[in-house]
Scaffold this active site. Sequence first.
Site, PDB file in Angstrom:
ATOM      1  N   HIS A 243       0.822  -1.216   0.000  1.00 15.69           N
ATOM      2  CA  HIS A 243       0.000   0.000   0.000  1.00 15.69           C
ATOM      3  C   HIS A 243       0.858   1.269   0.000  1.00 15.69           C
ATOM      4  O   HIS A 243       0.326   2.373   0.124  1.00 15.69           O
ATOM      5  CB  HIS A 243      -0.910  -0.032   1.238  1.00 15.69           C
ATOM      6  CG  HIS A 243      -2.049   0.928   1.190  1.00 15.69           C
ATOM      7  ND1 HIS A 243      -2.239   1.907   2.143  1.00 15.69           N
ATOM      8  CD2 HIS A 243      -3.071   1.075   0.306  1.00 15.69           C
ATOM      9  CE1 HIS A 243      -3.318   2.608   1.855  1.00 15.69           C
ATOM     10  NE2 HIS A 243      -3.842   2.129   0.751  1.00 15.69           N
ATOM     11  N   LYS A 245       3.271   4.434  -1.118  1.00 10.45           N
ATOM     12  CA  LYS A 245       3.405   5.392  -2.223  1.00 10.45           C
ATOM     13  C   LYS A 245       4.702   6.151  -1.982  1.00 10.45           C
ATOM     14  O   LYS A 245       4.755   7.045  -1.134  1.00 10.45           O
ATOM     15  CB  LYS A 245       2.228   6.368  -2.282  1.00 10.45           C
ATOM     16  CG  LYS A 245       0.878   5.714  -2.575  1.00 10.45           C
ATOM     17  CD  LYS A 245       0.113   5.457  -1.316  1.00 10.45           C
ATOM     18  CE  LYS A 245      -1.262   4.877  -1.633  1.00 10.45           C
ATOM     19  NZ  LYS A 245      -1.924   4.355  -0.424  1.00 10.45           N
ATOM     20  N   ASP A 250      17.262  10.702  -7.147  1.00 11.37           N
ATOM     21  CA  ASP A 250      18.683  10.993  -6.924  1.00 11.37           C
ATOM     22  C   ASP A 250      19.094  10.858  -5.462  1.00 11.37           C
ATOM     23  O   ASP A 250      20.147  11.376  -5.061  1.00 11.37           O
ATOM     24  CB  ASP A 250      19.034  12.395  -7.427  1.00 11.37           C
ATOM     25  CG  ASP A 250      18.844  12.535  -8.926  1.00 11.37           C
ATOM     26  OD1 ASP A 250      18.864  11.497  -9.617  1.00 11.37           O
ATOM     27  OD2 ASP A 250      18.674  13.674  -9.400  1.00 11.37           O
ATOM     28  N   HIS A 421      -9.340  11.604   1.722  1.00 16.67           N
ATOM     29  CA  HIS A 421      -8.460  10.439   1.635  1.00 16.67           C
ATOM     30  C   HIS A 421      -7.169  10.628   2.430  1.00 16.67           C
ATOM     31  O   HIS A 421      -6.287   9.778   2.403  1.00 16.67           O
ATOM     32  CB  HIS A 421      -8.135  10.156   0.161  1.00 16.67           C
ATOM     33  CG  HIS A 421      -7.547   8.808  -0.095  1.00 16.67           C
ATOM     34  ND1 HIS A 421      -6.227   8.626  -0.461  1.00 16.67           N
ATOM     35  CD2 HIS A 421      -8.094   7.565  -0.043  1.00 16.67           C
ATOM     36  CE1 HIS A 421      -5.988   7.345  -0.632  1.00 16.67           C
ATOM     37  NE2 HIS A 421      -7.100   6.671  -0.387  1.00 16.67           N
ATOM     38  N   LYS A 423      -4.460  10.713   5.463  1.00 15.86           N
ATOM     39  CA  LYS A 423      -4.194   9.809   6.584  1.00 15.86           C
ATOM     40  C   LYS A 423      -3.242  10.537   7.535  1.00 15.86           C
ATOM     41  O   LYS A 423      -2.015  10.460   7.387  1.00 15.86           O
ATOM     42  CB  LYS A 423      -3.589   8.509   6.074  1.00 15.86           C
ATOM     43  CG  LYS A 423      -4.444   7.836   4.968  1.00 15.86           C
ATOM     44  CD  LYS A 423      -3.559   7.307   3.870  1.00 15.86           C
ATOM     45  CE  LYS A 423      -4.299   6.913   2.622  1.00 15.86           C
ATOM     46  NZ  LYS A 423      -5.533   6.228   2.716  1.00 15.86           N
ATOM     47  N   ASP A 428      -1.086  17.178  20.165  1.00 15.80           N
ATOM     48  CA  ASP A 428      -0.636  18.364  20.904  1.00 15.80           C
ATOM     49  C   ASP A 428      -0.062  19.448  19.998  1.00 15.80           C
ATOM     50  O   ASP A 428       0.740  20.280  20.450  1.00 15.80           O
ATOM     51  CB  ASP A 428       0.400  17.976  21.965  1.00 15.80           C
ATOM     52  CG  ASP A 428      -0.188  17.066  23.036  1.00 15.80           C
ATOM     53  OD1 ASP A 428      -1.422  17.040  23.179  1.00 15.80           O
ATOM     54  OD2 ASP A 428       0.591  16.375  23.718  1.00 15.80           O
TER      55      ASP A 428
END
Length: 503
Positions: A243, A245, A250, A421, A423, A428
């Site tokens: 899952h 991404k 470089d 979408h 996450k 704090d």
Amino acid sequence: MKNRLNVLLFLLILSTGLYLTRSFWQGWIVGAFSVLITITVVFIGIVIFLENRHPTKTLTWLMVLAVFPVVGFIFYLMFGQNHRKSKTFMKKALSDEEAFEKIEGNRQLNEEQLQKMGGHQQLLFRLAHRLANNPISFSTNTKVLTDGKETFAHIKQALRMATHHIHLEYYIVRDDEIGQEIKEILMQKAKEGIHVRFLYDGVGSWKLSKSYIQDLKQAGVEIVPFAPVKLPFINHTINYRNHRKIIVIDGTVGFVGGLNIGDEYLGKDPYFGFWRDTHLYVRGEAVRTLQLIFLRDWAHETGETILKPSYLSPALTNMKDDGGVQMIASGPDTRWEINKKLFFSMITSAKKSIWITSPYFIPDEDILSALKIAALSGIDVRILVPNRPDKRIVFHASRSYFPELLEAGVKVYEYTRGFLHSKIIIVDNEIASIGTSNMDMRSFHLNFEVNAFLYRTKSVTTLVSDFVYDLEHTNQIRFEQFRNRAWYYRVLESTCRLLSPLL
């Protein structure tokens, strides 16, 4: 012990019941088949029992096997087996240790810098280091990207500026407009002599056309699927998906976050409309860890180990201190459920506030209890979720948790501007996590994930501002109103929740 006795009692009743019903069936073939099913269900039940899973998950699988024995057996073979402690990922685990030896100098925690942190912040980063072996960097700059338009603009610009190599790792890649744009850039860079490696998930990207892949290969791009599924032969690890991404360019520039490669992430899907997501642009030392995560996954799929100084050398270590950044990978190849334990630590260490954004909110009992206790203790706990589903079972299962959270004082908001979408976890207003992990059981137990943990960086301030802005495009769910919703919604949500340990 009580839970185990309950499970054994359930198995005994199930076996007896199935055996007795056999006498009412006609024909020896049907009878033989019923005996076979009985033996199979009992055998699988014993296997599940001996795996010492959480009782909720154990009983859920037993229920599925009892009600749908044939289909349940097939589903168990495909999705139910627990390989975290098996040898399935042993090869990958060994490559991890070999890789970390190459950057041993960068693994050491910077004690002088850590002393500047508060006590509970130190504990979080030390825990992350113990669980994942990944270092914390104080020589990394980050920038929050808040939607597809901004994210892909930065990605395309960075790809075009590559001079040595480009590494990409994605769950979903689509052969659409943005997918074609990325493909053309990669093909051009490969023709220029830039080494391009592309790892995509075999299930998440199952719709990716053969022509798309072939065009990249012909241009010199090395493109490989992660754990491909070849029907009708279904591998027993089909349920463990990549899952992540990740983009590394470089060894000095990286991207990580929630956006896959597809037009819907640019808001071009009429059902979803505006797509609210969050990605992180990274420059500096922490990119080395992203690089390492990619190279470990690449080695696991191809057998090619590329632990060269040109890929793992220090990256812009003279950059100005902008707080701490720690890249953490989690997945079934690790001994611990790393992302869950870090999220739990963040929640339980909070002093003032816990703000969570998650498109798929299916917490296990540990996380759920921690959130309720925090709210009951007077901590400002807010959860931001979508108001429209892209996975209906998950959506309704998620809503089943709202009443007990609301009753404990947790504030729940539904995003109304488009599809949410992102996450994100912010604690704090000082510590934040941004990445690919959802607040759900699949991300905790099954998927390969990656998250950036940030301490007192400018990006944390940006995430706080973005969260406050997003609240302006929400409806707050009220306890009295929600608990009086129609009975059929409650039945639907409760039914979906029964399946939540399997989602």
